[in-house]
Design a protein around this motif. Structure first.
Motif, mmCIF file in Angstrom:
data_model
loop_
_atom_site.group_PDB
_atom_site.id
_atom_site.type_symbol
_atom_site.label_atom_id
_atom_site.label_comp_id
_atom_site.label_asym_id
_atom_site.label_seq_id
_atom_site.Cartn_x
_atom_site.Cartn_y
_atom_site.Cartn_z
ATOM 1 N N VAL A 89 -4.799 2.982 88.934
ATOM 2 C CA VAL A 89 -5.246 2.378 90.187
ATOM 3 C C VAL A 89 -4.043 1.838 90.960
ATOM 4 C CG1 VAL A 89 -7.476 1.739 89.196
ATOM 5 C CG2 VAL A 89 -5.567 0.102 89.129
ATOM 6 N N VAL A 90 -4.300 1.465 92.218
ATOM 7 C CA VAL A 90 -3.259 0.830 93.025
ATOM 8 C C VAL A 90 -3.218 -0.650 92.670
ATOM 9 C CG1 VAL A 90 -2.515 0.233 95.363
ATOM 10 C CG2 VAL A 90 -3.513 2.484 94.897
ATOM 11 N N GLY A 91 -2.038 -1.158 92.348
ATOM 12 C CA GLY A 91 -1.866 -2.575 92.028
ATOM 13 C C GLY A 91 -0.919 -3.241 92.999
ATOM 14 N N HIS A 92 -1.057 -4.554 93.113
ATOM 15 C CA HIS A 92 -0.205 -5.338 94.014
ATOM 16 C C HIS A 92 0.615 -6.306 93.166
ATOM 17 C CE1 HIS A 92 0.151 -8.405 97.532
ATOM 18 N NE2 HIS A 92 1.246 -7.677 97.388
ATOM 19 N N VAL A 93 1.943 -6.182 93.220
ATOM 20 C CA VAL A 93 2.808 -7.061 92.430
ATOM 21 C C VAL A 93 2.873 -8.417 93.124
ATOM 22 C CG1 VAL A 93 5.110 -7.364 91.435
ATOM 23 C CG2 VAL A 93 4.144 -5.058 91.669
ATOM 24 N N LEU A 94 2.203 -9.404 92.495
ATOM 25 C CA LEU A 94 2.157 -10.742 93.084
ATOM 26 C C LEU A 94 3.400 -11.553 92.759
ATOM 27 C CD1 LEU A 94 -1.568 -11.599 92.227
ATOM 28 C CD2 LEU A 94 -0.647 -10.658 94.367
ATOM 29 N N GLU A 95 3.878 -11.401 91.534
ATOM 30 C CA GLU A 95 5.066 -12.134 91.101
ATOM 31 C C GLU A 95 5.927 -11.212 90.248
ATOM 32 O OE1 GLU A 95 5.912 -15.051 92.069
ATOM 33 O OE2 GLU A 95 4.015 -15.721 92.978
ATOM 34 N N VAL A 142 1.838 -0.579 93.891
ATOM 35 C CA VAL A 142 2.333 0.368 92.885
ATOM 36 C C VAL A 142 1.167 1.031 92.153
ATOM 37 C CG1 VAL A 142 4.506 -0.859 92.540
ATOM 38 C CG2 VAL A 142 2.501 -1.508 91.192
ATOM 39 N N ALA A 143 1.480 2.123 91.431
ATOM 40 C CA ALA A 143 0.488 2.791 90.591
ATOM 41 C C ALA A 143 0.484 2.116 89.233
ATOM 42 C CB ALA A 143 0.818 4.269 90.449
ATOM 43 N N VAL A 144 -0.715 1.643 88.803
ATOM 44 C CA VAL A 144 -0.831 0.916 87.541
ATOM 45 C C VAL A 144 -1.802 1.656 86.622
ATOM 46 C CG1 VAL A 144 -1.485 -1.241 86.430
ATOM 47 C CG2 VAL A 144 -0.344 -1.279 88.654
ATOM 48 N N ALA A 145 -1.326 1.982 85.426
ATOM 49 C CA ALA A 145 -2.209 2.521 84.385
ATOM 50 C C ALA A 145 -2.763 1.331 83.624
ATOM 51 C CB ALA A 145 -1.437 3.453 83.455
ATOM 52 N N THR A 146 -4.044 1.063 83.808
ATOM 53 C CA THR A 146 -4.656 -0.110 83.194
ATOM 54 C C THR A 146 -4.891 0.130 81.712
ATOM 55 O OG1 THR A 146 -6.835 0.724 83.820
ATOM 56 C CG2 THR A 146 -5.750 -0.787 85.349
ATOM 57 N N VAL A 147 -5.241 -0.929 80.992
ATOM 58 C CA VAL A 147 -5.533 -0.809 79.556
ATOM 59 C C VAL A 147 -6.703 0.164 79.371
ATOM 60 C CG1 VAL A 147 -6.333 -2.031 77.499
ATOM 61 C CG2 VAL A 147 -4.649 -3.103 79.033
ATOM 62 N N ALA A 153 2.265 -0.315 102.551
ATOM 63 C CA ALA A 153 1.677 -1.654 102.475
ATOM 64 C C ALA A 153 0.182 -1.651 102.727
ATOM 65 C CB ALA A 153 2.377 -2.583 103.463
ATOM 66 N N GLU A 154 -0.337 -0.664 103.489
ATOM 67 C CA GLU A 154 -1.769 -0.662 103.808
ATOM 68 C C GLU A 154 -2.637 -0.111 102.681
ATOM 69 O OE1 GLU A 154 0.115 3.048 105.753
ATOM 70 O OE2 GLU A 154 0.592 0.905 105.473
ATOM 71 N N ALA A 155 -2.026 0.342 101.582
ATOM 72 C CA ALA A 155 -2.820 0.872 100.462
ATOM 73 C C ALA A 155 -3.730 -0.213 99.909
ATOM 74 C CB ALA A 155 -1.901 1.401 99.370
ATOM 75 N N GLU A 156 -4.996 0.142 99.621
ATOM 76 C CA GLU A 156 -5.993 -0.815 99.154
ATOM 77 C C GLU A 156 -5.875 -1.015 97.648
ATOM 78 O OE1 GLU A 156 -10.877 -1.311 99.028
ATOM 79 O OE2 GLU A 156 -9.942 0.240 100.283
ATOM 80 N N VAL A 157 -5.851 -2.284 97.234
ATOM 81 C CA VAL A 157 -5.721 -2.606 95.816
ATOM 82 C C VAL A 157 -6.982 -2.193 95.060
ATOM 83 C CG1 VAL A 157 -5.486 -4.507 94.149
ATOM 84 C CG2 VAL A 157 -4.122 -4.494 96.256
ATOM 85 N N LEU A 201 2.076 9.296 103.698
ATOM 86 C CA LEU A 201 1.909 9.582 102.274
ATOM 87 C C LEU A 201 1.193 10.909 102.051
ATOM 88 C CD1 LEU A 201 2.259 8.672 99.365
ATOM 89 C CD2 LEU A 201 0.101 7.400 99.558
ATOM 90 N N TRP A 202 0.175 11.225 102.887
ATOM 91 C CA TRP A 202 -0.554 12.473 102.687
ATOM 92 C C TRP A 202 0.352 13.685 102.871
ATOM 93 C CZ3 TRP A 202 -0.506 15.920 106.646
ATOM 94 C CH2 TRP A 202 -0.276 15.438 107.941
ATOM 95 N N MET A 203 1.321 13.577 103.795
ATOM 96 C CA MET A 203 2.245 14.689 104.012
ATOM 97 C C MET A 203 3.217 14.806 102.845
ATOM 98 S SD MET A 203 4.812 15.399 107.244
ATOM 99 C CE MET A 203 3.462 15.586 108.411
ATOM 100 N N GLN A 204 3.720 13.670 102.378
ATOM 101 C CA GLN A 204 4.636 13.695 101.238
ATOM 102 C C GLN A 204 3.987 14.339 100.018
ATOM 103 O OE1 GLN A 204 7.039 10.231 100.272
ATOM 104 N NE2 GLN A 204 6.437 9.245 102.204
ATOM 105 N N THR A 205 2.746 13.937 99.754
ATOM 106 C CA THR A 205 2.079 14.446 98.549
ATOM 107 C C THR A 205 1.757 15.934 98.667
ATOM 108 O OG1 THR A 205 -0.039 13.664 99.433
ATOM 109 C CG2 THR A 205 1.132 12.213 97.910
ATOM 110 N N ARG A 206 1.440 16.394 99.861
ATOM 111 C CA ARG A 206 1.207 17.830 100.048
ATOM 112 C C ARG A 206 2.490 18.620 99.822
ATOM 113 N NH1 ARG A 206 -3.022 18.579 105.178
ATOM 114 N NH2 ARG A 206 -4.858 17.744 104.069
ATOM 115 N N LEU A 207 3.601 18.098 100.306
ATOM 116 C CA LEU A 207 4.882 18.761 100.089
ATOM 117 C C LEU A 207 5.223 18.793 98.606
ATOM 118 C CD1 LEU A 207 7.050 17.314 103.020
ATOM 119 C CD2 LEU A 207 6.066 19.602 102.853
ATOM 120 N N MET A 208 5.005 17.682 97.911
ATOM 121 C CA MET A 208 5.323 17.628 96.488
ATOM 122 C C MET A 208 4.468 18.601 95.687
ATOM 123 S SD MET A 208 6.273 13.657 95.581
ATOM 124 C CE MET A 208 4.992 12.817 96.516
#
Length: 804
Positions: free
Chosen positions: A47-53, A91-96, A146-150, A240-247
Motif C-alpha cells: 500500500v501507499v504509506g506516509h512517512v510521518l517521522e 512510499v510503497a509499504v509491504a505491510t505485515v 505528494a497527492e498519492a492517497e495513503v 506517474l502514469w507515464m513513467q510506469t507505462r514507459l517502465m
C-alpha cells in the motif's frame, strides 16, 4: 514489442476480452504472442504509506527508524535501510502479511533491537528491472507524488495491476511497433473502432518558423523534417502514469520532456528528439552527410568518429545529433532548459542502419527507422508530443512548424479477383465477406466486376502485391476456418537409403567400441588444409573468410580431430577416442564447384583399457585401431576384400602406418601420428585412421553364405619361416592360403623373432595352419602332402625356408 493491456484500452474497447484471450486471437491472426506477463503476479499487501517521522536507528549507522501511516488506525514503526528515506515522503509499504516477488513474506521482526512492522519497498523489490528504474531511485526506495492517497493499492498506482503481451514481430510488420499500430490490428481482429489520442492544442501567436530555419542537404536520406518550438517549459518528473507505462515497456524515465518523446515513440511508432533550443547556438537546423573524420560526442558522453555515410543534424556548423540514432551532449535537455526544439522527421532506414551498426548504437528509435515508419504520422506525432508538453511541462507551443518537405509517398494500390482469393485459399467467400475484412483493416476498397482494388494506408508498408492481400484475407478470416484437404495420389513412405543405413550402422558401431562422435569445422587454415589428405588437389579458398584460421575448405578431417584431442588433453582428458563422418572438398577446376566426398576418420590417444583395481592398463597401439577397423569391415561383409600394406604417409610414423586396400583400390590409411607432430600438439602416442566412407559403403559385399559346423576334427601344423626382413607376413599368408586350398582353412601369425641368433637381414615368422575337411576325417598322409605343397610354394615364391 511489449504491449500493455491497460494502455491498449485507451485506444480500443476490450470489454469481454481478457489479456490471455486477446493474446490467443492475435497469435491466430498471424502475429505470434510469445507470452503474457502478469506484472503483479504473486504480490499482495503493498500500500501507499506516509512517512510521518524518521530518525537514526540507535544501534545501526545505515538503518532508519520510521513512523509510517499506512491507512490503518495507528501508524506503524518500520526499520528501513534505504539511504533516501525521509520524513514526509509517500512510499510503497509491504505491510505485515504481504507477499513480494519470489514468495517473500513480510513478518514482524526486530532489527538491531528495534521492532519493524513491514517494509518500505524499492521498485526492484516490487519486481521491476533495475535498468528501467529512474536514476534518482535506483539506489533506494521509490517516492510517490505528494497527492498519492495513503492506504491505497500501491501496485495500482504503479500500473503493476496490468498484463503485458510480448509480440514477436517479423520485419514486415513494423506497423505494430507502436501502441496505435497494435490497436489497429486488434480492432481488425475484434471488429471494433480505434480511438485516436488527443492532439488539439492552443498555440501562441508567435510562429515556430520565426525561431528556426530548416535546411536539408541530404534530401534522399531525409525527405521530411518537421520542427516544433515549445517555450517556457518547466523540466520536472513526468506524470506517474507515464513513467510506469514507459517502465512496463522497458524504457527508463528521465524527465517530462524526454519521457514525452519516448512515450510518443511507443504510442505512434514515430521517434522524436528534443533539443535545448538555447544550446543549439544558431537559428538553423542543417541536415547533411557527415564529413569523413568529423568528431561528435553523443548523449552517452562518447566521442564518435563519423564518415560520409552517416547522416547528422547540425546547427548549420557542428553536429548536434546522429540522425535517427542518438542526440548530442551539446544540445541535450537539462534541468535548466526552458525552450525546446522538437524534431519529428522521416529518415531513410538504410542510412540509419549504417550509423547504428557502425557505432554499436542499437536503440528503440533506430530499430523503427530501420524497419520503416509511417510517413503520414510524422506531423501528427509531433503535434501530439507538443500537446503533452503543454499539458505536463506547462510549455507554450508556437504556432505551426518549421519544416523541409520533399517527401512524396503514395499509398499502395493493389488489385485482386475474388476468384483468385477463393482458388488460392480453397475457400468459398463472397464479395461481401472479403470487403468486410478489408473494411475492418481500414483499407479503402473499390469493387468492379469481381475485381477488388485495395488502397492500403501508409502505416501498412508491407502491402505491395496480390499475395499480401491474400494473406490479410486468410489471417482475418481465420486460418482455422480454411478447409482442410488430404493430398490426392500415391505416396512413398519415407525410409533410409542403403547408403544411409550403412552410415548409421558405422556410427553405431564406432560408438559401441567406445569412440565419441565429433563434429568439426569444414573450414581450416592454409597450413592444415592439405595435411593427411588422401587425394592431393589444389586448395579452395573462401572469397570472404571469417578469419585465416577458417579460410580454406578441408581436404582431410584428421587435422580437426587432432585439434579435438589437443583441446581435451589440455584439460586433463588425455585418454580419449573420437571419430567423425563428414565431407572433404576436392577442387574440380577453375570456376567449378568442388567435389564433396564423405570421409570417415578417427583418432585415439592415451589408455585404451584401464582397471586400476586389477592393476591392468593398456595403452592404445596400432593393433587396437586396426582391430576396430577390421571389426567394422567384418560387420559390413568386406573383411575378405581388405588388405593392410605398410606405407609412408606425410605426418605419420614411418614404421607404424599402413595403407588400407579394398578390392585392389587404396581407400585410406591407419597408423600412429608422427612423434614430431605429437610433440607439437602436446599429445601422447596417438593412433588415427581416415578412409573414404563413400568407397566403403558403396562397395559390393559378397553374398552371405553359411557353412555347417564341421563334424570332423581338424589338424593343426605350426611352421617357423626364415625370410628376408623386407618380406611382410601378409604376403606369406596369401601364399599359404592359395597353395593350401581347399583343405587349409585358417592361417594365423603367432610369433616374430629378429634376435641376435638370426642371420643378418633375416627374420623368423611363425604361423599356425589349420587343416579340415567337412566331409571326413583327414589322415596324416593327406595333410602332409598339402603341407609340403605349401612349403614348396613359400620357398619358390618368397624364398622362405623352415627355421632349423
Amino acid at each position: 514489442m511489449f504491449v500493455s493491456y491497460k494502455w491498449l484500452q485507451d485506444y480500443i474497447d476490450l470489454t469481454g476480452v481478457t489479456a490471455t484471450e486477446l493474446a490467443e486471437k492475435i497469435t491466430k491472426s498471424g502475429i505470434e504472442v510469445e507470452g503474457v506477463e502478469i506484472l503483479n503476479d504473486g504480490i499482495k499487501g503493498v500500500v501507499v504509506g506516509h512517512v510521518l517521522e524518521r530518525e537514526q536507528h540507535p544501534n545501526a549507522d545505515k538503518l532508519s527508524k520510521c513512523l509510517v501511516d499506512v491507512g490503518e488506525e495507528q501508524p506503524v514503526q518500520i526499520i528501513c535501510g534505504a539511504p533516501n528515506v525521509a520524513k514526509g515522503q509517500k512510499v510503497a509499504v509491504a505491510t505485515v502479511g504481504a507477499v513480494l516477488p519470489g514468495n517473500f513474506k513480510i513478518k514482524r521482526a526486530k532489527l538491531r533491537g528495534e521492532e519493524s512492522n513491514g517494509m518500505i519497498c524499492s521498485l526492484t523489490e516490487l519486481g521491476m528491472e533495475g535498468k528501467v528504474v529512474p536514476k534518482e531511485y535506483s539506489e533506494g526506495i521509490f517516492v510517490f507524488p505528494a497527492e498519492a492517497e495513503v492506504g491505497v493499492d500501491a501496485l495500482a498506482l504503479l500500473n503493476r495491476d496490468d498484463e503485458v503481451l510480448e509480440l514477436s514481430l517479423t520485419p514486415n510488420r513494423a506497423d505494430c511497433l507502436s501502441m496505435l499500430g497494435v490497436a489497429y490490428e486488434v480492432a481488425a481482429i475484434l471488429g471494433r473502432e480505434v480511438k485516436l489520442p488527443e492532439t488539439d492544442l492552443q498555440s501562441s501567436t508567435e510562429k515556430a518558423a520565426d525561431y528556426v530555419k530548416i535546411v536539408v542537404d541530404a534530401k534522399e536520406d531525409n525527405p521530411l523534417y518537421v520542427a516544433k518550438i515549445i517555450k517556457n517549459v518547466e523540466i520536472a518528473p513526468s506524470p506517474l502514469w507515464m513513467q510506469t507505462r514507459l517502465m512496463s515497456a522497458g524504457i527508463r524515465p528521465h524527465n517530462n520532456v524526454v519521457d514525452i518523446t519516448n512515450y510518443i515513440l511507443l504510442e505512434y511508432g514515430q521517434p522524436l528528439h528534443a533539443f535545448d533550443y538555447d544550446r543549439l547556438g544558431s537559428k538553423e537546423i542543417l541536415v547533411r552527410r557527415a564529413n569523413d573524420g568529423e568528431k561528435f560526442v553523443t548523449l552517452d558522453d562518447t566521442e564518435r568518429t563519423l564518415t560520409s555515410e552517416h547522416l547528422v543534424i547540425t546547427n548549420g556548423t557542428v553536429p548536434v545529433a546522429l540522425a535517427g540514432v542518438m542526440g548530442g551532449a551539446n544540445s541535450e535537455v537539462t534541468p535548466d532548459t526552458t525552450t525546446v526544439l522538437l524534431e519529428s522527421a522521416y529518415f531513410i532506414g538504410g542510412t540509419v542502419r549504417k550509423a547504428s551498426k557502425d557505432h554499436g548504437l542499437r536503440s528503440e528509435a533506430s530499430a523503427r527507422f530501420e524497419k520503416g515508419v509511417d510517413p503520414n504520422r510524422v506531423r501528427v506525432a509531433g503535434e501530439r508530443a507538443a500537446y503533452l508538453m503543454a499539458k505536463y511541462a506547462n510549455g507554450e507551443v508556437l504556432e505551426g512548424a518549421a519544416e523541409a518537405d520533399t517527401l512524396s509517398v503514395e499509398p499502395a494500390v493493389v488489385s485482386i479477383t475474388l476468384e483468385k482469393i477463393n482458388r488460392v485459399l480453397g475457400t468459398d467467400l463472397g464479395m461481401k465477406d472479403v470487403k468486410e475484412i478489408f473494411d475492418r483493416l481500414q483499407f479503402t476498397v473499390i469493387v468492379e466486376q469481381g475485381t477488388i482494388t485495395v488502397t492500403a494506408p501508409t502505416r501498412r508498408g508491407d502491402i505491395k502485391i496480390e499475395e499480401d492481400l491474400l494473406e490479410e484475407v486468410a489471417r482475418l478470416y481465420g486460418y482455422d476456418n480454411i478447409p482442410k484437404t488430404l493430398p490426392i495420389g500415391s505416396s512413398t513412405p519415407g525410409r533410409l537409403s542403403e547408403y544411409q543405413k550403412k552410415r548409421r550402422f558405422v556410427r553405431q558401431y564406432l560408438e559401441g567400441v567406445g569412440l565419441y562422435q565429433a563434429v568439426t569445422y569444414s573450414l581450416t587454415s592454409e597450413e592444415k588444409a592439405t595435411q593427411f589428405a588422401l587425394e592431393k588437389r589444389e586448395t579452395i579458398r573462401l572469397a570472404m573468410p571469417m578469419s585465416e584460421e577458417r579460410s580454406i575448405l578441408r581436404l582431410s578431417i584428421m587435422p580437426q580431430l587432432l585439434e579435438v584431442l589437443k583441446y581435451n588433453s589440455a584439460r586433463q582428458n588425455d585418454s580419449l577416442g573420437v571419430y567423425e563422418t563428414g565431407a572433404v572438398f576436392l577442387a574440380n577446376g577453375e570456376d567449378l564447384l568442388p567435389v564433396e566426398k564423405e570421409h570417415l576418420a578417427g583418432a585415439i590417444t592415451g589408455l585404451w583399457h584401464s582397471h586400476s583395481w586389477q592393476g591392468e592398463k593398456k595403452a592404445v597401439d596400432f593393433f587396437v585401431v586396426k582391430g576396430i577397423l577390421e571389426g567394422m569391415f567384418a560387420k559390413l561383409g568386406l573383411a575378405e576384400g581388405v588388405q593392410y600394406v605398410q606405407a609412408k604417409v606425410e605426418g605419420m610414423h614411418p614404421g607404424r602406418t599402413a595403407e588400407i586396400i579394398l578390392n585392389g583400390e587404396k581407400i585410406g590409411f591407419v597408423g600412429q601420428v608422427h612423434p614430431s607432430v605429437q610433440k607439437e600438439l602436446d599429445l601422447k602416442d596417438t593412433y588415427v585412421f581416415e578412409l573414404s566412407l563413400k568407397a566403403v559403403l558403396e562397395a559390393d559385399a559378397p553374398v552371405l553364405q553359411y557353412e555347417a559346423i564341421p563334424r570332423f576334427p581338424s589338424i593343426t601344423r605350426d611352421i617357423a619361416l626364415v625370410v628376408n626382413k623386407e618380406t611382410v607376413s601378409g604376403t606369406l599368408k596369401e601364399i599359404i592360403l592359395s597353395s593350401g586350398a581347399p583343405l587349409l582353412k585358417e592361417v594365423q601369425v603367432f610369433d616374430l623373432y629378429e634376435g641376435d641368433r638370426m642371420e643378418e637381414g633375416k627374420k623368423s615368422i611363425a604361423f599356425s595352419l589349420k587343416y579340415v575337411d567337412p566331409e571326413r576325417t583327414l589322415t596324416d598322409e593327406e595333410v602332409t602332402k598339402v603341407h609340403d605343397r605349401v612349403l614348396e610354394a613359400l620357398k619358390e615364391q618368397a624364398g622362405a625356408v623352415l627355421r632349423g
